[in-house]
Every structure is written in structure tokens, then in C-alpha cells.
Design an enzyme around this catalytic site. Structure first.
Site, mmCIF file in Angstrom:
data_model
loop_
_atom_site.group_PDB
_atom_site.id
_atom_site.type_symbol
_atom_site.label_atom_id
_atom_site.label_comp_id
_atom_site.label_asym_id
_atom_site.label_seq_id
_atom_site.Cartn_x
_atom_site.Cartn_y
_atom_site.Cartn_z
ATOM 1 N N GLY A 1 0.796 -1.229 0.000
ATOM 2 C CA GLY A 1 0.000 0.000 0.000
ATOM 3 C C GLY A 1 0.827 1.276 0.000
ATOM 4 O O GLY A 1 0.247 2.366 -0.100
ATOM 5 N N ALA A 2 2.142 1.180 0.097
ATOM 6 C CA ALA A 2 2.972 2.404 0.141
ATOM 7 C C ALA A 2 2.772 3.239 -1.126
ATOM 8 O O ALA A 2 2.600 4.463 -1.063
ATOM 9 C CB ALA A 2 4.441 2.067 0.326
ATOM 10 N N GLY A 3 2.778 2.581 -2.264
ATOM 11 C CA GLY A 3 2.604 3.287 -3.534
ATOM 12 C C GLY A 3 1.224 3.933 -3.633
ATOM 13 O O GLY A 3 1.074 5.052 -4.139
ATOM 14 N N ASP A 4 0.197 3.250 -3.156
ATOM 15 C CA ASP A 4 -1.171 3.786 -3.204
ATOM 16 C C ASP A 4 -1.301 4.990 -2.278
ATOM 17 O O ASP A 4 -1.987 5.966 -2.597
ATOM 18 C CB ASP A 4 -2.178 2.706 -2.795
ATOM 19 C CG ASP A 4 -2.060 1.470 -3.668
ATOM 20 O OD1 ASP A 4 -1.728 1.620 -4.861
ATOM 21 O OD2 ASP A 4 -2.288 0.360 -3.166
HETATM 22 P P1 ADP Z 1 5.062 0.683 -4.737
HETATM 23 O O1 ADP Z 1 4.271 0.332 -3.477
HETATM 24 O O2 ADP Z 1 4.197 1.152 -5.846
HETATM 25 O O3 ADP Z 1 6.065 -0.352 -5.104
HETATM 26 P P2 ADP Z 1 7.146 2.128 -3.396
HETATM 27 O O4 ADP Z 1 7.416 0.886 -2.626
HETATM 28 O O5 ADP Z 1 8.259 2.703 -4.178
HETATM 29 O O6 ADP Z 1 5.895 1.985 -4.349
HETATM 30 O O7 ADP Z 1 6.623 3.183 -2.333
HETATM 31 C C1 ADP Z 1 6.054 4.416 -2.636
HETATM 32 C C2 ADP Z 1 6.674 5.484 -1.788
HETATM 33 O O8 ADP Z 1 6.533 5.148 -0.398
HETATM 34 C C3 ADP Z 1 8.167 5.640 -2.021
HETATM 35 O O9 ADP Z 1 8.399 6.556 -3.049
HETATM 36 C C4 ADP Z 1 8.648 6.143 -0.673
HETATM 37 O O10 ADP Z 1 8.482 7.538 -0.557
HETATM 38 C C5 ADP Z 1 7.710 5.467 0.315
HETATM 39 N N1 ADP Z 1 8.342 4.222 0.818
HETATM 40 C C6 ADP Z 1 8.164 2.968 0.352
HETATM 41 N N2 ADP Z 1 8.942 2.087 1.024
HETATM 42 C C7 ADP Z 1 9.611 2.799 1.952
HETATM 43 C C8 ADP Z 1 10.564 2.483 2.979
HETATM 44 N N3 ADP Z 1 10.992 1.233 3.167
HETATM 45 N N4 ADP Z 1 11.038 3.495 3.752
HETATM 46 C C9 ADP Z 1 10.619 4.773 3.560
HETATM 47 N N5 ADP Z 1 9.735 5.129 2.620
HETATM 48 C C10 ADP Z 1 9.216 4.169 1.818
#
Ligand code: ADP
Length: 320
Positions: A258-261
Site C-alpha cells: 500500500g505504500a505506492g497507493d
Molecule cells: P510501490 O508500493 O508502488 O512499489 P514504493 O514501494 O516505491 O511503491 O513506495 C512508494 C513510496 O513510499 C516511495 O516513493 C517512498 O516515498 C515510500 N516508501 C516505500 N517504502 C519505503 C521504505 N521502506 N522506507 C521509507 N519510505 C518508503
């Protein structure tokens, strides 16, 4: 009140996640229900931050479909664009991270209700009221929902909405980059904003160089903003006039689902009421810092929806 509506279009489903991590699906002692689906996560990310969103899509008229609609409603998402299919059931996924680090997926999709949305079932009035129209489900590339997808995009665009796309390719499932590019072309080429992950960038370009030149091969003439998210390394942004990098926040990551969302929801929440952000590098960098903070917080708790932050959570990470 006063805030522009973000319509998020696509799938909502339930991920069944093993109660212990690092085992294969077959070895899982049991499963927990994790409601999700990228567009639904984005819709809730927006309301959690205090914005207005609606979810448009189809669910099964079954226990799981009504549970999912209930979660959207509880979170303040407008559900006037949801249809319930009388025949097909709600999509389900069994998802696990094995001990070897590989993601394993098993889908109930034969076909599931989300894939059966028809153009004539769209709530066009709701779609016309969108200031931002966000989409990104791989299930939407098959008929009949592909036609519904193309129509909804066009209606939103004609009514003046910005189109935002996150391909969410669920990579282990995709046969080849050529096929992926061909299948998503008609939805890719119309987007104003596109967000891909570093893994999707590699896959779609066929090059493991995460650099500007490679990213720009994804550019198309109608595009305003291209974003590449880099997990713990933050994100890179590209516009016609400037490009750059915004660092991530350091947090105690337990689950990146869900980080990307969350990142996308935060970005759209800001852009919906101020498009000048897209032309002003200083403003854009500030918004991307906010979006990075949202993504970071989302990784500090298990699951996607329970981990999405409020505006206060985000501001305390930024100011702390
Ligand atoms: P997706 O979920 O689409 O693969 P990401 O994993 O790149 O996308 O996460 C989206 C954003 O969330 C990143 O650009 C970053 O800012 C934040 N993020 C993701 N993982 C981490 C992490 N391990 N530590 C800090 N920020 C994170």
C-alpha cells in the site's frame, strides 16, 4: 467541503495473507483477510487525509463484496459508482512472501465481478464530477470492463478531469514487457500523470538502469508528470520543464503493502485543488515530500488500509 472530488476506478478485492510470514501458500497455517486493491486503497488514502473520493467499480453481490463496500463507506468514500454483479463473485487473492523472498499469488478470478463492469453500468454523473480520475487495475484490460474503462476515462477527461494512472502490474503475473505495453497502451497514452515503481520501470523498459534517460523512454506527448517511486530511496519526478529526486523518510518498515497507493493518494489530494503544482518545481517538491512521508508511514504497520495515515500523522513525521 470545497475540495475537488477524486474518482478512483478499478478493482477492490480481499488479499488472504498467511498468519505467519516466510512460508509458501501451501504451508500457511491460516489466513487473515486484508481488504485492498490499489484503486480502493487510493480512494481511502484520500479520505484519510481529509480529501473527497469516490470508488467506481464492480463487486460480487456476496458476503465479501458487501464487506468491501462497507469498508469504503466507513472510510467516507462515496460508493454511488459501485455496481454489484448478480452472477460473478468478488475477486480474492492469496498472497504470500515466501522464505526465498519471492511473492506468490493465487487469484480467484474466473472471472470475478470487477472484470464484468459494462459501459452502460457506469455512473456517468459521478464520473463527470471528478476533478481527478485515477485508474490502475490489470483486471480492467479484459472485456467488458476494458470498454467501460475507456469510456469512463473519456467522460472524465471531457468533463475536465486530470487523468492519473498507476499500472500496478503485479509483475510475477505478467508474460512479457511487450505484451504489457501493448495491453496498456490505450490507457497509458491518455494519462496526464503516471506513477510507476522502479520495478515496473525496469520491466516496461527492459533495462535495469534506473536513470533519467531510461525513465524518459516512458514519456508520451500528453503527459504532464511522470513519477518513479524508489521505495526507501524516495521518488524521481519528470515534467516537460524540470526533473529531480526527493529523498524518502527513514522509518521502521514492517510491511510495504500500500505504500505506492498511499503516495498516489497524497499526491492527488494536493493536486486536485491546485494544478499549478504541476508547473512549479518548488511546490511539486513540497507535495512529493508529503507523499513520501505518507508512503513511509504506510510501511510502518501491517496491511494497506489500516496503515494509511491522517494529515496529522504526516505532518508530525515531516516536522518531527
Ligand atoms: P510501490 O508500493 O508502488 O512499489 P514504493 O514501494 O516505491 O511503491 O513506495 C512508494 C513510496 O513510499 C516511495 O516513493 C517512498 O516515498 C515510500 N516508501 C516505500 N517504502 C519505503 C521504505 N521502506 N522506507 C521509507 N519510505 C518508503
Amino acid at each position: 467541503g470545497g475540495k475537488g472530488l477524486i474518482v478512483s476506478f478499478g478493482e477492490m478485492l480481499i488479499d488472504f495473507v498467511p498468519t505467519v510470514s516466510g512460508v509458501s501458500l501451501a504451508e500457511a497455517p491460516g489466513f487473515l483477510k486484508a481488504p485492498g486493491g490499489a484503486p480502493a486503497n487510493v480512494a481511502i488514502a484520500v479520505t484519510r487525509l481529509g480529501g473527497r473520493s469516490a470508488f467506481v467499480g464492480k463487486l460480487g453481490d456476496d458476503e465479501f463484496g458487501h464487506m468491501l463496500a462497507g469498508i469504503l463507506k466507513e472510510n467516507g468514500v462515496n460508493c454511488d459508482g459501485i455496481n454489484f454483479d448478480q452472477g460473478a463473485r468478488t475477486a480474492l487473492a492469496f498472497v504470500t512472501l515466501r522464505a526465498d523472498g519471492e511473492r506468490e499469488f493465487m487469484f480467484y478470478r474466473n472471472p470475478s465481478a470487477d472484470m464484468l463492469l459494462k459501459p452502460e453500468e457506469l455512473n456517468l454523473e459521478l464520473i463527470r464530477s471528478a476533478k481527478v480520475f485515477h485508474y490502475g487495475s490489470i483486471s480492467l484490460i479484459v472485456e467488458p470492463c476494458r470498454s467501460a474503462h475507456l469510456e469512463a476515462m473519456q467522460v472524465a477527461k471531457d468533463a475536465g478531469a486530470l487523468l492519473s494512472y498507476d499500472p500496478n502490474l503485479r509483475l510475477p503475473l505478467w508474460p512479457s514487457p511487450e505484451e504489457a505495453r501493448e495491453q496498456i497502451k490505450s490507457i497509458w497514452d491518455k494519462a496526464d500523470i503516471i506513477k510507476v515503481s522502479d520495478v515496473e520501470l525496469e520491466f516496461l523498459t527492459g533495462s535495469d538502469k534506473i536513470d533519467d534517460e531510461n525513465a524518459m523512454t516512458l514519456w508520451h506527448p500528453n503527459l504532464t508528470l511522470l513519477l518513479v517511486t524508489l521505495g526507501e530511496h524516495g521518488c524521481r519526478y519528470y515534467t516537460k520543464h524540470f526533473h529531480g529526486h526527493v529523498e524518502a523518510f527513514h522509518v521502521n518498515t514492517v510491511d510495504t503493502t500500500g505504500a505506492g497507493d498511499s503516495f498516489v493518494g497524497a499526491l492527488l489530494c494536493n493536486i486536485v485543488d491546485d494544478r499549478s503544482i504541476l508547473e512549479d518545481e518548488g511546490k511539486l517538491r513540497k507535495v512529493l515530500k508529503f507523499a513520501n512521508a505518507c508512503g513511509a508511514i504506510t510501511t510502518t504497520k501491517k496491511g494497506a488500509i489500516p496503515a494509511l495515515p491522517t494529515e496529522a500523522d504526516v505532518l508530525s513525521l515531516i516536522d518531527g
